[in-house]
Design an enzyme around this catalytic site. Structure first.
Site, PDB file in Angstrom:
ATOM      1  N   GLU A 101     -27.066 -42.252  14.529  1.00  0.00           N
ATOM      2  CA  GLU A 101     -26.298 -41.861  13.347  1.00  0.00           C
ATOM      3  C   GLU A 101     -26.391 -42.964  12.290  1.00  0.00           C
ATOM      4  O   GLU A 101     -26.304 -44.149  12.621  1.00  0.00           O
ATOM      5  CB  GLU A 101     -24.828 -41.643  13.733  1.00  0.00           C
ATOM      6  CG  GLU A 101     -23.950 -41.249  12.554  1.00  0.00           C
ATOM      7  CD  GLU A 101     -22.479 -41.165  12.936  1.00  0.00           C
ATOM      8  OE1 GLU A 101     -22.108 -40.228  13.660  1.00  0.00           O
ATOM      9  OE2 GLU A 101     -21.707 -42.052  12.506  1.00  0.00           O
ATOM     10  N   ALA A 109     -15.875 -37.490   3.452  1.00  0.00           N
ATOM     11  CA  ALA A 109     -14.897 -36.423   3.233  1.00  0.00           C
ATOM     12  C   ALA A 109     -14.185 -36.647   1.906  1.00  0.00           C
ATOM     13  O   ALA A 109     -13.929 -37.776   1.514  1.00  0.00           O
ATOM     14  CB  ALA A 109     -13.886 -36.396   4.368  1.00  0.00           C
ATOM     15  N   HIS A 113     -24.203 -34.321   8.453  1.00  0.00           N
ATOM     16  CA  HIS A 113     -22.774 -34.049   8.662  1.00  0.00           C
ATOM     17  C   HIS A 113     -22.267 -33.392   7.380  1.00  0.00           C
ATOM     18  O   HIS A 113     -22.699 -33.752   6.276  1.00  0.00           O
ATOM     19  CB  HIS A 113     -21.976 -35.339   8.865  1.00  0.00           C
ATOM     20  CG  HIS A 113     -22.381 -36.127  10.079  1.00  0.00           C
ATOM     21  ND1 HIS A 113     -21.514 -36.985  10.725  1.00  0.00           N
ATOM     22  CD2 HIS A 113     -23.543 -36.210  10.768  1.00  0.00           C
ATOM     23  CE1 HIS A 113     -22.135 -37.558  11.761  1.00  0.00           C
ATOM     24  NE2 HIS A 113     -23.373 -37.100  11.787  1.00  0.00           N
ATOM     25  N   GLY A 149     -13.288 -33.354   8.426  1.00  0.00           N
ATOM     26  CA  GLY A 149     -12.983 -34.529   7.620  1.00  0.00           C
ATOM     27  C   GLY A 149     -11.489 -34.793   7.682  1.00  0.00           C
ATOM     28  O   GLY A 149     -10.712 -33.983   8.207  1.00  0.00           O
TER      29      GLY A 149
HETATM   30  P1  FAD Z   1     -11.134 -29.360  13.217  1.00  0.00           P
HETATM   31  O1  FAD Z   1     -11.967 -28.661  14.217  1.00  0.00           O
HETATM   32  O2  FAD Z   1     -10.777 -28.598  11.991  1.00  0.00           O
HETATM   33  O3  FAD Z   1      -9.823 -29.840  13.973  1.00  0.00           O
HETATM   34  C1  FAD Z   1      -8.793 -30.580  13.315  1.00  0.00           C
HETATM   35  C2  FAD Z   1      -7.476 -30.308  14.042  1.00  0.00           C
HETATM   36  O4  FAD Z   1      -7.087 -28.944  13.842  1.00  0.00           O
HETATM   37  C3  FAD Z   1      -7.597 -30.513  15.557  1.00  0.00           C
HETATM   38  O5  FAD Z   1      -6.394 -31.049  16.040  1.00  0.00           O
HETATM   39  C4  FAD Z   1      -7.796 -29.091  16.084  1.00  0.00           C
HETATM   40  O6  FAD Z   1      -7.290 -28.954  17.398  1.00  0.00           O
HETATM   41  C5  FAD Z   1      -7.011 -28.257  15.076  1.00  0.00           C
HETATM   42  N1  FAD Z   1      -7.646 -26.929  14.913  1.00  0.00           N
HETATM   43  C6  FAD Z   1      -8.846 -26.674  14.343  1.00  0.00           C
HETATM   44  N2  FAD Z   1      -9.107 -25.351  14.370  1.00  0.00           N
HETATM   45  C7  FAD Z   1      -8.061 -24.760  14.986  1.00  0.00           C
HETATM   46  C8  FAD Z   1      -7.751 -23.410  15.337  1.00  0.00           C
HETATM   47  N3  FAD Z   1      -8.563 -22.393  15.015  1.00  0.00           N
HETATM   48  N4  FAD Z   1      -6.590 -23.184  16.003  1.00  0.00           N
HETATM   49  C9  FAD Z   1      -5.722 -24.195  16.311  1.00  0.00           C
HETATM   50  N5  FAD Z   1      -5.973 -25.494  15.991  1.00  0.00           N
HETATM   51  C10 FAD Z   1      -7.120 -25.774  15.338  1.00  0.00           C
HETATM   52  N6  FAD Z   1     -15.544 -37.502   9.152  1.00  0.00           N
HETATM   53  C11 FAD Z   1     -16.101 -37.603   7.921  1.00  0.00           C
HETATM   54  O7  FAD Z   1     -15.391 -37.644   6.922  1.00  0.00           O
HETATM   55  N7  FAD Z   1     -17.465 -37.666   7.743  1.00  0.00           N
HETATM   56  C12 FAD Z   1     -18.331 -37.612   8.784  1.00  0.00           C
HETATM   57  O8  FAD Z   1     -19.546 -37.642   8.591  1.00  0.00           O
HETATM   58  C13 FAD Z   1     -17.784 -37.504  10.101  1.00  0.00           C
HETATM   59  N8  FAD Z   1     -18.588 -37.435  11.187  1.00  0.00           N
HETATM   60  C14 FAD Z   1     -18.048 -37.263  12.432  1.00  0.00           C
HETATM   61  C15 FAD Z   1     -18.894 -37.146  13.538  1.00  0.00           C
HETATM   62  C16 FAD Z   1     -18.388 -36.970  14.814  1.00  0.00           C
HETATM   63  C17 FAD Z   1     -19.315 -36.833  15.989  1.00  0.00           C
HETATM   64  C18 FAD Z   1     -16.970 -36.920  15.006  1.00  0.00           C
HETATM   65  C19 FAD Z   1     -16.411 -36.729  16.376  1.00  0.00           C
HETATM   66  C20 FAD Z   1     -16.114 -37.042  13.927  1.00  0.00           C
HETATM   67  C21 FAD Z   1     -16.633 -37.208  12.626  1.00  0.00           C
HETATM   68  N9  FAD Z   1     -15.807 -37.316  11.507  1.00  0.00           N
HETATM   69  C22 FAD Z   1     -16.353 -37.440  10.248  1.00  0.00           C
HETATM   70  C23 FAD Z   1     -14.348 -37.334  11.662  1.00  0.00           C
HETATM   71  C24 FAD Z   1     -13.733 -35.927  11.590  1.00  0.00           C
HETATM   72  O9  FAD Z   1     -13.837 -35.421  10.285  1.00  0.00           O
HETATM   73  C25 FAD Z   1     -12.262 -36.049  12.007  1.00  0.00           C
HETATM   74  O10 FAD Z   1     -12.195 -36.427  13.352  1.00  0.00           O
HETATM   75  C26 FAD Z   1     -11.384 -34.835  11.751  1.00  0.00           C
HETATM   76  O11 FAD Z   1     -10.010 -35.234  11.929  1.00  0.00           O
HETATM   77  C27 FAD Z   1     -11.563 -33.692  12.733  1.00  0.00           C
HETATM   78  O12 FAD Z   1     -12.681 -33.007  12.505  1.00  0.00           O
HETATM   79  P2  FAD Z   1     -12.953 -31.642  13.339  1.00  0.00           P
HETATM   80  O13 FAD Z   1     -14.243 -31.158  12.898  1.00  0.00           O
HETATM   81  O14 FAD Z   1     -12.720 -31.811  14.780  1.00  0.00           O
HETATM   82  O15 FAD Z   1     -11.765 -30.713  12.719  1.00  0.00           O
END
Ligand code: FAD
Length: 286
Positions: free
Chosen positions: A16, A50, A74, A105
């Site tokens: 990454e 983000a 991403h 994000g």
């Molecule tokens: P989501 O899947 O939307 O989840 C967020 C919260 O909402 C979780 O608690 C989940 O349980 C809940 N949730 C989601 N959907 C539902 C549903 N349908 N029903 C009930 N609850 C729900 N951040 C950046 O800004 N830029 C990056 O490039 C970046 N790269 C990353 C790469 C990796 C491998 C990882 C693990 C994280 C990265 N992040 C990045 C951080 C990420 O944006 C944060 O961790 C963010 O808080 C969660 O993203 P997510 O996609 O899991 O969100």
């Protein structure tokens, strides 16, 4: 295309990168990228700021990397509209990006209300947008130590399953340091019929202070015995040796536990990332 690589018997190696902020960062990125390509990784990924920061730079970096190696962009959706998201998806696809890592994000510090301001609220909606409007593969995030807003592992797995059903082909994990956290996540996912590969994200502990700060920010717990060993370090160099020895053993243990690959957070520096890759993959050992 990338999903297919994960079905091979050899675990995948990937790195990454993040978009650089200035000219010296730009030089460090491309020299690290060139060095790490010599290890023949299967693919690379580029992070996305983000809420607006550095997004044009991400596209520029992706465009260049995608001419050399399968590249995952991403993409975050916090604060975004459906129209702007579709425009970015199209720009990524036109740039030759192989896949999108669809993540929500987090709200920027200067705009804590961002999560409620955009049209898209969760990564699941972003997965749906990518699959509906492009041919690119979609990956998603997974959390061995739970997402900070999640009430339980079961909830995280339920969300992961919804993403799989919406078309996600693989998941990359957040930074973590306990093998059991990964195996527990995978076991819970498999028990819930989540079948997609879950690739651990691994950070080489080269810059010890920097990694400990990132662990704190992401909520990753650092093993107590590692902290004790680091406290006993005679100097920075010795601390780095202790950190890297831990990282390599951790990565090897993840592969031994069945991880289908390692996604190494390079932090745009090749030395520690390369040392970790060579230490973990016997095919790269000198
Ligand atoms: P989501 O899947 O939307 O989840 C967020 C919260 O909402 C979780 O608690 C989940 O349980 C809940 N949730 C989601 N959907 C539902 C549903 N349908 N029903 C009930 N609850 C729900 N951040 C950046 O800004 N830029 C990056 O490039 C970046 N790269 C990353 C790469 C990796 C491998 C990882 C693990 C994280 C990265 N992040 C990045 C951080 C990420 O944006 C944060 O961790 C963010 O808080 C969660 O993203 P997510 O996609 O899991 O969100």
């Amino acid at each position: 295309m990338i999903a297919e690589l994960m079905t091979k018997s050899e675990p995948t190696l990937s790195f990454e990168f993040f978009p650089p902020k200035d000219d010296s960062g730009e030089a460090a990125l491309w020299s690290s990228f060139d060095s790490l390509l010599e290890l023949s990784p299967d693919f690379v990924s580029v992070t996305y700021g983000a809420g607006g920061s550095n997004q044009a730079k991400s596209l520029a970096v992706l465009t260049k990397m995608a001419t050399r190696i399968p590249t995952i962009g991403h993409l975050t959706c916090v604060g975004a509209t459906f129209a702007s998201t579709r425009a970015t998806i199209e720009a990524f696809e036109n740039a030759g990006v192989a896949a999108i890592l669809a993540i929500r994000g987090d709200a920027p510090r200067d705009n804590p209300d961002a999560l409620s301001q955009g049209e898209l609220k969760t990564a699941l909606e972003l997965v749906e947008q990518v699959t509906a409007h492009s041919e690119m593969e979609v990956g998603v995030a997974a959390f061995p130590e739970l997402h900070p807003e999640s009430p339980s592992l079961a909830h995280d797995v339920k969300v992961l399953k919804l993403k799989q059903e919406a078309g996600a082909k693989y998941a990359f994990t957040q930074l973590f340091f306990h093998v059991e956290a990964y195996t527990a996540l995978v076991a819970a996912a498999r028990a819930a019929d989540v079948t997609i590969p879950i690739i651990p994200g691994v950070m080489p502990i080269g810059n010890v202070k920097g990694v400990l700060r990132m662990a704190e920010l992401s909520g990753a717990s650092v093993p107590h015995d590692l902290l004790i060993r680091l406290e006993g370090a005679t100097d920075d160099e010795n601390a780095k040796d202790i950190g890297m020895a831990f990282s390599i053993e951790f990565a090897k243990a993840l592969l031994a536990a069945g991880a289908p690959g390692l996604h190494i957070f390079s932090l745009n520096h090749h030395r520690a990332a390369e040392e970790l890759a060579r230490g973990a993959f016997s095919r790269l050992s000198r």
